[in-house]
Design a protein around this motif. Structure first.
Motif, PDB file in Angstrom:
ATOM      1  N   ARG A   1      -1.703-128.104   9.151  1.00 51.40           N
ATOM      2  CA  ARG A   1      -1.927-127.760  10.557  1.00 51.40           C
ATOM      3  C   ARG A   1      -2.875-126.575  10.662  1.00 51.40           C
ATOM      4  O   ARG A   1      -2.764-125.612   9.911  1.00 51.40           O
ATOM      5  N   SER A   2      -3.807-126.675  11.611  1.00 48.06           N
ATOM      6  CA  SER A   2      -4.802-125.616  11.737  1.00 48.06           C
ATOM      7  C   SER A   2      -5.462-125.661  13.107  1.00 48.06           C
ATOM      8  O   SER A   2      -5.529-126.716  13.749  1.00 48.06           O
ATOM      9  N   THR A   3      -5.930-124.506  13.541  1.00 49.02           N
ATOM     10  CA  THR A   3      -6.810-124.468  14.698  1.00 49.02           C
ATOM     11  C   THR A   3      -8.183-124.959  14.252  1.00 49.02           C
ATOM     12  O   THR A   3      -8.694-124.537  13.206  1.00 49.02           O
ATOM     13  N   VAL A   4      -8.776-125.867  15.031  1.00 54.91           N
ATOM     14  CA  VAL A   4     -10.064-126.424  14.653  1.00 54.91           C
ATOM     15  C   VAL A   4     -11.020-126.361  15.835  1.00 54.91           C
ATOM     16  O   VAL A   4     -10.618-126.265  16.993  1.00 54.91           O
ATOM     17  N   CYS A   5     -12.301-126.399  15.514  1.00 51.37           N
ATOM     18  CA  CYS A   5     -13.348-126.513  16.516  1.00 51.37           C
ATOM     19  C   CYS A   5     -14.254-127.660  16.077  1.00 51.37           C
ATOM     20  O   CYS A   5     -14.802-127.637  14.972  1.00 51.37           O
ATOM     21  N   ILE A   6     -14.373-128.691  16.926  1.00 52.24           N
ATOM     22  CA  ILE A   6     -15.151-129.881  16.604  1.00 52.24           C
ATOM     23  C   ILE A   6     -16.311-129.996  17.583  1.00 52.24           C
ATOM     24  O   ILE A   6     -16.110-129.963  18.795  1.00 52.24           O
ATOM     25  N   THR A   7     -17.529-130.142  17.063  1.00 54.41           N
ATOM     26  CA  THR A   7     -18.702-130.228  17.938  1.00 54.41           C
ATOM     27  C   THR A   7     -19.577-131.410  17.546  1.00 54.41           C
ATOM     28  O   THR A   7     -19.563-131.874  16.398  1.00 54.41           O
TER      29      THR A   7
ATOM     30  N   PHE B   1     -27.402-137.771  15.453  1.00 53.83           N
ATOM     31  CA  PHE B   1     -26.542-136.666  15.888  1.00 53.83           C
ATOM     32  C   PHE B   1     -25.908-136.027  14.665  1.00 53.83           C
ATOM     33  O   PHE B   1     -25.947-136.559  13.553  1.00 53.83           O
ATOM     34  N   VAL B   2     -25.311-134.862  14.893  1.00 53.18           N
ATOM     35  CA  VAL B   2     -24.627-134.157  13.804  1.00 53.18           C
ATOM     36  C   VAL B   2     -23.274-133.674  14.312  1.00 53.18           C
ATOM     37  O   VAL B   2     -23.151-133.191  15.440  1.00 53.18           O
ATOM     38  N   ILE B   3     -22.251-133.856  13.473  1.00 51.61           N
ATOM     39  CA  ILE B   3     -20.886-133.438  13.795  1.00 51.61           C
ATOM     40  C   ILE B   3     -20.501-132.283  12.879  1.00 51.61           C
ATOM     41  O   ILE B   3     -20.687-132.350  11.662  1.00 51.61           O
ATOM     42  N   ASP B   4     -19.966-131.212  13.459  1.00 52.14           N
ATOM     43  CA  ASP B   4     -19.470-130.057  12.686  1.00 52.14           C
ATOM     44  C   ASP B   4     -17.999-129.858  12.980  1.00 52.14           C
ATOM     45  O   ASP B   4     -17.568-129.902  14.146  1.00 52.14           O
ATOM     46  N   ILE B   5     -17.218-129.635  11.932  1.00 49.96           N
ATOM     47  CA  ILE B   5     -15.780-129.390  12.078  1.00 49.96           C
ATOM     48  C   ILE B   5     -15.437-128.090  11.375  1.00 49.96           C
ATOM     49  O   ILE B   5     -15.662-127.945  10.166  1.00 49.96           O
ATOM     50  N   TYR B   6     -14.917-127.132  12.137  1.00 52.41           N
ATOM     51  CA  TYR B   6     -14.487-125.840  11.589  1.00 52.41           C
ATOM     52  C   TYR B   6     -12.964-125.777  11.643  1.00 52.41           C
ATOM     53  O   TYR B   6     -12.351-126.092  12.667  1.00 52.41           O
ATOM     54  N   ALA B   7     -12.335-125.398  10.531  1.00 50.76           N
ATOM     55  CA  ALA B   7     -10.884-125.276  10.478  1.00 50.76           C
ATOM     56  C   ALA B   7     -10.521-123.881   9.981  1.00 50.76           C
ATOM     57  O   ALA B   7     -11.116-123.372   9.027  1.00 50.76           O
ATOM     58  N   GLU B   8      -9.526-123.278  10.612  1.00 45.48           N
ATOM     59  CA  GLU B   8      -9.170-121.889  10.296  1.00 45.48           C
ATOM     60  C   GLU B   8      -8.360-121.778   9.004  1.00 45.48           C
ATOM     61  O   GLU B   8      -8.554-120.846   8.224  1.00 45.48           O
ATOM     62  N   LYS B   9      -7.475-122.754   8.746  1.00 42.89           N
ATOM     63  CA  LYS B   9      -6.512-122.581   7.658  1.00 42.89           C
ATOM     64  C   LYS B   9      -6.639-123.573   6.514  1.00 42.89           C
ATOM     65  O   LYS B   9      -5.856-123.537   5.572  1.00 42.89           O
ATOM     66  N   CYS B  10      -7.576-124.496   6.604  1.00 46.50           N
ATOM     67  CA  CYS B  10      -7.682-125.489   5.524  1.00 46.50           C
ATOM     68  C   CYS B  10      -9.105-126.031   5.458  1.00 46.50           C
ATOM     69  O   CYS B  10      -9.931-125.743   6.328  1.00 46.50           O
TER      70      CYS B  10
ATOM     71  N   GLU C   1     -16.907-120.187  21.142  1.00 45.75           N
ATOM     72  CA  GLU C   1     -16.668-120.196  19.711  1.00 45.75           C
ATOM     73  C   GLU C   1     -16.059-118.862  19.281  1.00 45.75           C
ATOM     74  O   GLU C   1     -16.530-117.790  19.689  1.00 45.75           O
ATOM     75  N   PRO C   2     -14.998-118.887  18.491  1.00 46.14           N
ATOM     76  CA  PRO C   2     -14.358-117.630  18.072  1.00 46.14           C
ATOM     77  C   PRO C   2     -15.285-116.783  17.216  1.00 46.14           C
ATOM     78  O   PRO C   2     -16.132-117.302  16.493  1.00 46.14           O
ATOM     79  N   ASP C   3     -15.105-115.483  17.303  1.00 43.41           N
ATOM     80  CA  ASP C   3     -15.954-114.552  16.548  1.00 43.41           C
ATOM     81  C   ASP C   3     -15.814-114.756  15.044  1.00 43.41           C
ATOM     82  O   ASP C   3     -16.747-114.493  14.282  1.00 43.41           O
ATOM     83  N   THR C   4     -14.654-115.216  14.620  1.00 45.00           N
ATOM     84  CA  THR C   4     -14.401-115.376  13.182  1.00 45.00           C
ATOM     85  C   THR C   4     -14.824-116.742  12.655  1.00 45.00           C
ATOM     86  O   THR C   4     -14.496-117.096  11.523  1.00 45.00           O
ATOM     87  N   MET C   5     -15.541-117.534  13.488  1.00 44.61           N
ATOM     88  CA  MET C   5     -15.910-118.896  13.098  1.00 44.61           C
ATOM     89  C   MET C   5     -16.638-118.943  11.761  1.00 44.61           C
ATOM     90  O   MET C   5     -16.450-119.869  10.972  1.00 44.61           O
ATOM     91  N   LYS C   6     -17.456-117.938  11.483  1.00 43.88           N
ATOM     92  CA  LYS C   6     -18.239-117.933  10.245  1.00 43.88           C
ATOM     93  C   LYS C   6     -17.351-117.918   9.008  1.00 43.88           C
ATOM     94  O   LYS C   6     -17.764-118.337   7.933  1.00 43.88           O
ATOM     95  N   GLU C   7     -16.135-117.427   9.163  1.00 41.85           N
ATOM     96  CA  GLU C   7     -15.220-117.355   8.019  1.00 41.85           C
ATOM     97  C   GLU C   7     -14.355-118.612   7.905  1.00 41.85           C
ATOM     98  O   GLU C   7     -13.630-118.759   6.928  1.00 41.85           O
ATOM     99  N   TRP C   8     -14.392-119.465   8.879  1.00 42.29           N
ATOM    100  CA  TRP C   8     -13.619-120.707   8.816  1.00 42.29           C
ATOM    101  C   TRP C   8     -14.289-121.685   7.860  1.00 42.29           C
ATOM    102  O   TRP C   8     -15.498-121.625   7.620  1.00 42.29           O
TER     103      TRP C   8
END
Length: 601
Positions: A271-277, A475-484, A235-242
């Motif tokens: 368009r954005s970098t995302v992290c889906i868990t 279950f729980v799904i989390d989606i983090y997006a950097e730009k939107c 997970e990127p260090d800046t995830m908390k700000e996404w």
């Protein structure tokens, strides 16, 4: 250069001819598919598997009758001679092609040959009436036999899954969107009886010694303890700000072993970098008790929606792991995506219920009024936590309707919701926890303390009689997006259907190891391995269906979603399907996957 009218006419004729030929082929294939479905339905009414042979004249006569034929002894003797010891499923299909079911005109013609010499005992009109009635009865019984056999095959999907699989993936490019499927437990609301456990359908039918293999392939994979094999989710260090979006959901186990779950749409405005868990959700921490949900494997398949909803393309899936969490990180373009949750069924499966005392749900206080027991209230709070998909502590009408569809097969409309608002505690037009409790108490009062309907609700949500959630996994799904700001919404609650199976097959083909079966270049076995899961897919490139015998007897510390060490899989022409999913029985120990796929003659 412009084409002449004659050329245009010729091209048009050719197109029409090709179209008609194509339609004729499709019609022929459809007829053949229906014929073989009816053959198998009749066969499985008498025998446990299409791999099991007919062993006597009596069995042959019985399966022919189940297929709507009425064989005479002469007919049976024609196919069962003094040299016959067994007949297999293909032999049976060949016989049915030759022995057509009797038609009404043929029966009338046959009965017309009965002696009618005017003895005075039966008038002609009466005889005609009797014969016609008998023919109608025969035709109706014939059709009913075939229909009953087909319905038995359709209902007993667990038999198909265990012995032949049910996750076929054809070569079609499009994906049909799922059709909403209400819970089969709807019937319980009327009779309050549990469906019987179909234990016989889990009995493996092993290929007989007369079945020989003309090609085989062995795959061996040695895996270390899962705790040492994790593919870490970085997970990127800046995830908390996404920006983040979250939704809960649940896997539910059906009576036939099928697993249903919520399906979601994800909207990305740019368009954005995302992290889906995705990870299992432990809704209640009970001291001294481990939650079985945390051992259930979860995954999420990400599909891109194009111009039409029927055409979904696989983007990726969550294969990186961090303990119970699985995730994927990458760049997604703007648009709409489908998120399809998945669990292999290795851990979430039917188990024989332990004999325990039935938990008490309601009681009468000193004032004679009904009240919910402490244990039932705790279970209801867990249920509320699970169905509160957005986690805001309230149930919207959409969230409540997923609950209603699961437990009763019905939906609550706006008018009924307004009535709920008048009688139960709500905030911002959403039902509170207390309102949900009072709603269940009202149901108990409506039945004058009879807990039957309450048990229908609990059982359909995966609870046993001891109020333990054993056949469901939140279950729980989390989606983090950097730009939107991402948006996620639950759309369906239904079985995986073929678009999920297609995604699974494609992911295994893309990332797994491919091996051509020795002696049969048209059969390819793909094997994909991750931290704690191995999935195999069979591809059949030939023009004919094949039956693949699968043997896991040499595997060690392994758990298959099939529930059987030996089973068979039928793969349609020009298609691929999941053979099995395998996980370690004990994750703290090494495990050995040793599987032999063999093509049966």
């Amino acid at each position: 250069m412009a084409s002449s009218p004659e050329n245009n006419t010729s091209l048009s004729v050719q197109k029409v001819t090709r179209s008609e030929s194509s339609q004729a082929k499709k019609s022929q294939h459809a007829e053949e598919a229906i014929f073989y479905m009816n053959c198998r339905a009749a066969y499985l009414t008498v025998l446990k598997s299409s791999l099991e042979n007919i062993k006597s004249k009596e069995q042959l006569s019985l399966v022919l009758q189940q297929a709507g034929r009425n064989p005479s002894q002469k007919t049976v003797n024609k196919y069962w001679t003094s040299q016959t010891t067994t007949l297999n499923f293909d032999d049976f299909c060949t016989i049915l092609k030759k022995e057509k079911p009797a038609t009404k005109p043929e029966l009338l013609e046959a009965f017309g040959k009965i002696d009618t010499d005017n003895t005075g005992y039966i008038l002609h009109d009466e005889l005609y009436k009797i014969l016609t009635t008998f023919c109608d009865l025969y035709i109706t019984t014939n059709e009913q036999c075939c229909k009953t056999a087909r319905e038995k095959l359709e209902v007993d999907s667990r038999l198909r899954q265990q012995q032949f699989g049910s996750q076929a993936e054809t070569s079609s490019e499009g994906i049909t969107l799922p059709v909403l499927k209400p819970s089969p437990r709807i019937l319980r609301k009327t009779d309050h009886k549990l469906a019987p456990t179909k234990g016989d359908s889990r009995t493996p039918s092993r290929p007989s010694s007369s079945q020989s293999c003309k090609a085989s392939l062995s795959t061996t994979v040695s895996m270390g303890a899962s705790s040492n094999r994790n593919t870490k989710l970085i997970e990127p260090d800046t995830m908390k700000e996404w920006q983040c979006a979250q939704s809960k959901g649940c896997f539910y186990l059906e009576e036939d072993g099928e697993i249903i779950s919520h399906k979601y749409k994800l909207h990305l405005p740019q368009r954005s970098t995302v992290c889906i868990t995705i990870k299992p959700l432990n809704v209640r921490q009970v001291e001294g008790k481990s939650c079985h949900c945390l051992s259930v494997d979860t995954a999420l398949y990400i599909l891109k929606e194009n111009e039409t909803q029927e055409n979904l393309q696989l983007v990726s899936f969550t294969e990186q792991q961090n303990k119970e969490m699985f995730g994927w990180k990458g760049e997604l373009g703007s648009g709409v995506y489908w998120l399809l949750p998945f669990t292999t069924g290795c851990r979430l499966k039917k188990v024989k219920p332990q004999i325990t005392a039935e938990a008490k749900l309601v009681y009468r206080g000193e004032d004679g009024e009904l009240a919910l027991t402490k244990e039932f209230r705790a279970a209801l709070l867990d249920i509320f936590e699970t169905i509160d998909l957005d986690g805001n502590g309230l149930l919207s009408l959409e969230e409540y309707n997923f609950f209603e569809l699961r437990t009763s097969g019905e939906k609550c409309d706006e008018e009924a919701w307004a009535v709920c608002k008048e009688n139960f505690d709500m905030k911002k037009n959403e039902l509170t926890r207390q309102g949900f409790m009072d709603l269940n108490l009202m149901e108990a009062n409506d039945r004058e303390g009879d807990p039957s309907d309450l048990w229908v609700t609990l059982l359909s949500l995966g609870y046993n009689k001891a109020l333990e959630m054993t056949e469901a996994c939140p279950f729980v799904i989390d989606i983090y997006a950097e730009k939107c700001k991402p948006r996620i919404k639950a759309i369906y609650l239904e079985a995986g259907s073929w678009q999920l199976n297609r995604a699974i097959c494609k992911s295994v083909v893309n990332k797994g190891e491919a091996k051509v079966m020795d002696g049969c270049e048209n059969i390819i076995i793909y094997t994909y391995k991750a931290g704690r899961r191995i999935t195999s897919v069979i591809e059949n490139k030939s023009e004919n269906k094949v039956i693949i015998h699968v043997n896991n007897e040499q595997s060690k510390n392994c758990l298959s979603n099939r529930g059987l060490p030996i089973f068979a899989v039928e793969v349609a022409p020009k298609s691929m399907m999941v053979s099995q999913h395998v996980m370690p029985l004990n994750e703290q120990e090494e495990w050995l996957y040793n599987c032999v796929h063999s093509l049966l003659r």
